[in-house]
Design a protein around this motif. Structure first.
Motif, PDB file in Angstrom:
ATOM      1  N   SER A 105       6.078  -6.383 -10.050  1.00 12.05           N
ATOM      2  CA  SER A 105       5.044  -6.130  -8.977  1.00 12.05           C
ATOM      3  C   SER A 105       3.806  -5.542 -10.441  1.00 12.05           C
ATOM      4  O   SER A 105       4.883  -4.737 -11.277  1.00 12.05           O
ATOM      5  N   CYS A 113       7.568   3.269  -3.120  1.00 10.47           N
ATOM      6  CA  CYS A 113       6.660   2.112  -2.560  1.00 10.47           C
ATOM      7  C   CYS A 113       6.743   2.843  -1.261  1.00 10.47           C
ATOM      8  O   CYS A 113       7.760   2.919  -0.033  1.00 10.47           O
ATOM      9  N   GLU A 116      -0.248   2.446  -2.897  1.00 11.66           N
ATOM     10  CA  GLU A 116       0.983   1.582  -2.561  1.00 11.66           C
ATOM     11  C   GLU A 116       1.779   0.675  -3.604  1.00 11.66           C
ATOM     12  O   GLU A 116       0.822  -0.321  -4.652  1.00 11.66           O
ATOM     13  N   LYS A 158       3.682  -2.946  -3.775  1.00 10.18           N
ATOM     14  CA  LYS A 158       4.768  -3.939  -2.367  1.00 10.18           C
ATOM     15  C   LYS A 158       6.328  -3.843  -2.790  1.00 10.18           C
ATOM     16  O   LYS A 158       6.684  -4.325  -4.132  1.00 10.18           O
ATOM     17  N   ASP A 159       7.145  -3.944  -2.663  1.00 11.85           N
ATOM     18  CA  ASP A 159       8.605  -4.034  -3.221  1.00 11.85           C
ATOM     19  C   ASP A 159       9.313  -6.047  -2.117  1.00 11.85           C
ATOM     20  O   ASP A 159      10.344  -5.273  -1.865  1.00 11.85           O
TER      21      ASP A 159
END
Length: 910
Positions: free
Chosen positions: A658, A703, A750, A752-753
């Motif tokens: 990410s 996250c 934010e 993303k995971d």
């Protein structure tokens, strides 16, 4: 205190020089003559050259020492007085100097770091206090002068003081001094004038756009860069005119340059010289060169006076040639020096390219002329100087390097022969085009027709696609094959394609270009376009250091033959095992390298190594997602194992970690937050501290996709306060983080995971090549490449073991190319397209053997590849793997190819 020499001081300097000459005439001394009267300005202090110069010969071509003079009202301790003398000694590359105010004289010797030490002071005339005293007590200071000359002479006779040949001073010290003294004040003057002249500002802007990349490691200010161009334009014209004036009477006009003449007037003089002698590229003025501060103009006049009065007419042909070559070297260091072709590389390029030395040769991007000079020199060994000069052509789009190129291409025995040198864009050259050059013997214009060339040899410009000039883009748009090239292609791709128009069928093209094409999709398209016009005969790279030491860029040589039939041919990939310096110092090694290439035979593998492939082999190897970089390392064995391998992206999903861009927010340090556990995920930031093939994520990642309002409602104050900590922060250019981090459909904070990695490897690795497996699947950031297995390949343990085989290491290395600092250019796509040994071809029995051997490998630390392949545990594992696939006979070939690629990539750091 001012250091202006007034008229009476000048007359005393002339008297002093006359007296020294009388002493030298009446005695047998190392000091043969004194001079300097023509370099003494009547209007400016801070001059470039000493008031008095002592010479070691009557021709005034060997300089011994400079003296700085003042009248008695200037104290002998005056710092400006002392520093002026020392500065001029440095400019003349001398290790001693003397100051004298008719009351005292002090002798200094120069040590390391340009420090000076007083070694002698004469006080016998300390009764002289005024200017009138200088006249009254003339006989006293004349006796003192006799004593000083005698003692200074002893220092030279003993060898303690060194002399400096005029040629060395001119080519190495004087031009550099001109640049150092005048670059900034000329730049300031240009800037001020451009503010009042929009046309001038536009001209310098446009000039800078075309040359900016050449100054990347030198000048960042366009006015300083153009100031250097102006300085060199004046210095080269003055120097070259003085060099040729005793063979070209028209150049005698240079002696008319004096302090009373303006820069415009001097430009007129050079126009007259051009009319009589040609050398237009040398003597033509660069635009706005007349916009000079008065101080700078006086420096140029002083430089001319220095040349006029210092015996340049007595220098022999070899010394004059050395001056030319030395001044060219100084110019190259000052202008676009980082990409200037090293002399040895130019010679090798010419020798590798040319097949018929009686035929015409062109350098279409000649820059400062190193390549055409080498071509002329080689031709002169087998033909007359006239034939050599008239069969070597050179051009450049930019006018500013042509002045240096003309000097570079001119020998003292070819001054009367017109160089085939002209300004032209390589993208618009056409056969039979009319080129106008002035005949240096008659002054008449010669209209020549551009021939078809037997060879084109050039170091093509290093201009990335982002900064290709607009006029070049217009010409590129007209090229039929331009659309076949990648839109991100560098300028050299277009020039190499277009220049085929002026090459004879069967003629040769030899070019130096960056190595970027070896490992990119744009490079594959470039090669395919080249194949439409040429047979690609050879590609050469260095396996021993970069060819361009001052630039991070890594380069290749490509030798091509213009198509004349459709016969099949092999392409040779040559890896040089000696550096340019080693080749320059060893003529036998240089000849062996060249002869090996000409004979298509590896004559000595310690000098250059050959890997040769048919076009069918190249096509098949490329189809296995190899890049051209691999072909230098004997990889034809790969075709024999292709039924045993499978792309990694068939076995794994491959993704980049990410990427959000503000690590302090997204990767909080332990103990600095109270974020709720549900908003934290385990992450691995980088692989630097990973030491084994089984790893654990070592950091927290924030996250949180919940809005701040919802966090308040839920009472999740830890996450909320963490976000609020960054609300008012700004990035490095002053923009608020909520603005720069905003993404569509996401909160600005934010991360993303949704992509959790089972296995990971590094972006742009260096000496460690590995795939580590997480104990628990974890989150990875942008510095890493993550992998998760696909359902069709469920055997995670076997997959992981095969990923870490030497074969996969080889593929990682072969999928990219070395950047300038030696790291491997590897990304997510290149890893996905790598091949690995196919897990489905492993039997149950072999699986157990592989996992048993891999267990021992996992238990010990990861090593550098070179160390891995010496380790017994690693070797046992590799043989177990290869044996299970029935390809153990290729162990040595795989190992050799892998290590060769690593060694070659690492040499870019040297």
């Amino acid at each position: 205190m001012a250091t202006v020499i007034r008229r009476n001081e000048r007359s005393w300097a002339i008297d002093l020089i006359s007296k020294i000459n009388l002493i030298a005439k009446n005695n047998d001394l190392v000091i043969k003559k004194a001079g300097g009267e023509t370099t003494v300005s009547t209007g400016r202090g801070n001059t470039m050259f000493p008031d008095v110069v002592l010479y070691g010969n009557v021709e005034q071509s060997v300089i011994l020492q400079g003296w700085e003079l003042k009248m008695p009202d200037v104290p002998i301790e005056d710092e400006t007085f002392i520093k002026d003398a020392q500065r001029k000694a440095i400019a003349l590359n001398l290790n001693s100097c003397l100051i004298w105010n008719f009351t005292y004289a002090v002798l200094y010797v120069r040590g390391e770091g340009n420090s000076f030490t007083k070694i002698k002071q004469w006080n016998a005339t300390n009764h002289i206090h005024t200017r009138q005293d200088v006249e009254t007590y003339r006989s006293d200071w004349e006796r003192q002068l006799d004593e000083i000359i005698t003692e200074v002479n002893r220092y030279f006779a003993s060898g303690q003081f060194r002399n400096a040949p005029l040629g060395e001073i001119i080519s190495e010290s004087a031009i550099t001094t001109l640049i150092q003294r005048n670059k900034n004040i000329i730049a300031e003057n240009l800037h001020a004038n451009a503010f009042r002249d929009a046309v001038m500002a536009a001209f310098i802007d446009n000039w800078w756009l075309s040359v900016k990349s050449e100054y990347a490691q030198d000048e960042s200010d366009k006015y300083k860069a153009y100031a250097k161009t102006i300085i060199l334009n004046w210095a080269n014209r003055i120097l070259f005119a003085h060099i040729i004036k005793h063979r070209q009477n028209g150049a005698m006009l240079v002696d008319e340059i004096d302090y009373d003449r303006t820069p415009d007037g001097a430009n007129t003089i050079f126009k007259k010289i051009t009319e009589k002698c040609d050398f237009y590229n040398v003597f033509s003025a660069v635009r706005y060169n007349e916009i000079l501060p008065e101080l700078s103009w006086q420096d140029f006049v002083e430089f001319s006076n220095f040349l006029r009065s210092n015996g340049i007419d007595h220098l022999n042909q070899e010394t004059l040639q050395n001056i030319l070559e030395g001044s060219v070297s100084t110019n190259k260091r000052a202008i676009n020096g980082q990409y200037t072709t090293p002399t040895e590389l130019a010679k090798l390029l010419v020798r590798l390219t040319v097949r018929d030395w009686s035929d015409t040769i062109l350098d279409c991007c000649c820059g400062t002329g190193t390549i055409p000079k080498e071509a002329i020199q080689i031709k002169k060994s087998q033909m007359t100087a006239k034939e050599a000069v008239e069969t070597v052509w050179a051009c450049d789009k930019n006018n500013y390097p042509l002045q240096v190129a003309n000097i570079s291409m001119t020998d003292s025995d070819t001054i009367n022969i017109a160089n085939r040198l002209f300004q032209h864009n390589a993208l618009t050259l056409t056969i039979s085009e009319k080129i106008t050059i002035t005949n240096p013997e008659t002054g008449d214009n010669m209209v020549l027709s551009l021939p078809a060339f037997g060879a084109v040899v050039s170091n093509l410009p290093f201009v990335p696609f982002e900064i290709i000039p607009a006029d070049d883009k217009d010409e590129i748009a007209k090229m039929p094959l331009a659309k076949n090239l990648d839109g991100r292609s560098d300028l050299y791709c277009y020039i190499a394609t277009k220049i085929a128009d002026v090459i004879k069928p069967g003629g040769m093209l030899g070019i130096i270009v960056s190595n970027s094409w070896l490992g990119t999709n744009a490079g594959v398209k470039f090669v395919e376009v080249l194949k439409k016009k040429y047979n690609i005969r050879q590609v050469h790279i260095s396996g021993k250091g970069r060819w361009f030491e001052n630039a991070d860029i890594v380069t290749t040589i490509i030798i091509l033959e213009k198509k004349q039939n459709s016969d099949s041919f092999d392409t040779e990939f040559w890896l040089w095992k000696l550096s340019l310096e080693q080749l320059a110092e060893n003529a036998d090694a240089e000849n062996t390298l060249v002869n090996s290439a000409l004979l298509s035979s590896e004559l000595n593998h310690s000098i250059s190594r050959l890997s040769k492939y048919s076009q069918a082999q190249i096509k098949d190897i490329l189809s296995l997602n190899m890049c051209y970089n691999a072909f230098f390392h004997d990889v034809d064995w790969l075709l024999n194992v292709k039924d045993k391998i499978i792309p990694i992206n068939k076995v794994y999903n491959v993704f980049r970690g990410s990427r959000r861009g503000w690590d302090p927010l997204f990767y909080p340090q332990r103990g600095e937050h109270k974020i709720e556990p549900q908003y934290l995920k385990k992450v691995l930031i980088n692989a630097r501290n990973v030491t084994k093939l089984i790893a654990t994520a070592d950091r927290d990642a924030f996250c949180c996709g919940v809005s701040m309002e919802e966090l308040k409602k839920c009472g999740h104050s830890g996450a909320l306060s963490w976000i609020e900590k960054f609300v008012d922060q700004r990035n490095g250019v002053g923009k608020p983080l909520p603005t720069v981090l905003k993404r569509k459909g996401m909160e600005w904070y934010e991360l993303k995971d949704n992509e959790i990695a089972e296995v990971f490897t590094m972006m742009n690795p260096d000496q460690r090549l590995f795939f580590a497996k997480f104990e628990t699947p974890s989150f990875v950031n942008q510095r890493l490449i993550g992998l998760t297995h696909k359902a069709d390949y469920p055997d995670e343990e076997l997959n992981h073991a095969l990923l870490n085989s030497m074969f996969t290491m080889f593929y990682i290395e072969a999928s990219g190319f070395g950047r300038g600092l030696g790291v491997l250019d590897v990304n997510k796509d290149s890893i996905a397209n790598c091949y690995m040994l196919n897990p489905k071809l492993v039997s149950t029995t072999d699986r157990q053997k592989i996992l048993s051997a891999f267990g021992q490998l996992k238990a010990r630390p990861i090593m550098k590849v070179s160390e891995e392949l010496k380790d017994e545990t690693r070797l046992a594992f590799e043989h177990t793997v290869l044996h299970s696939f029935g390809i153990d006979i290729y162990f040595d070939k795989i190992k050799t190819s892998l290590l060769s690629m690593q060694e070659t990539r690492a040499t870019a750091k040297e």
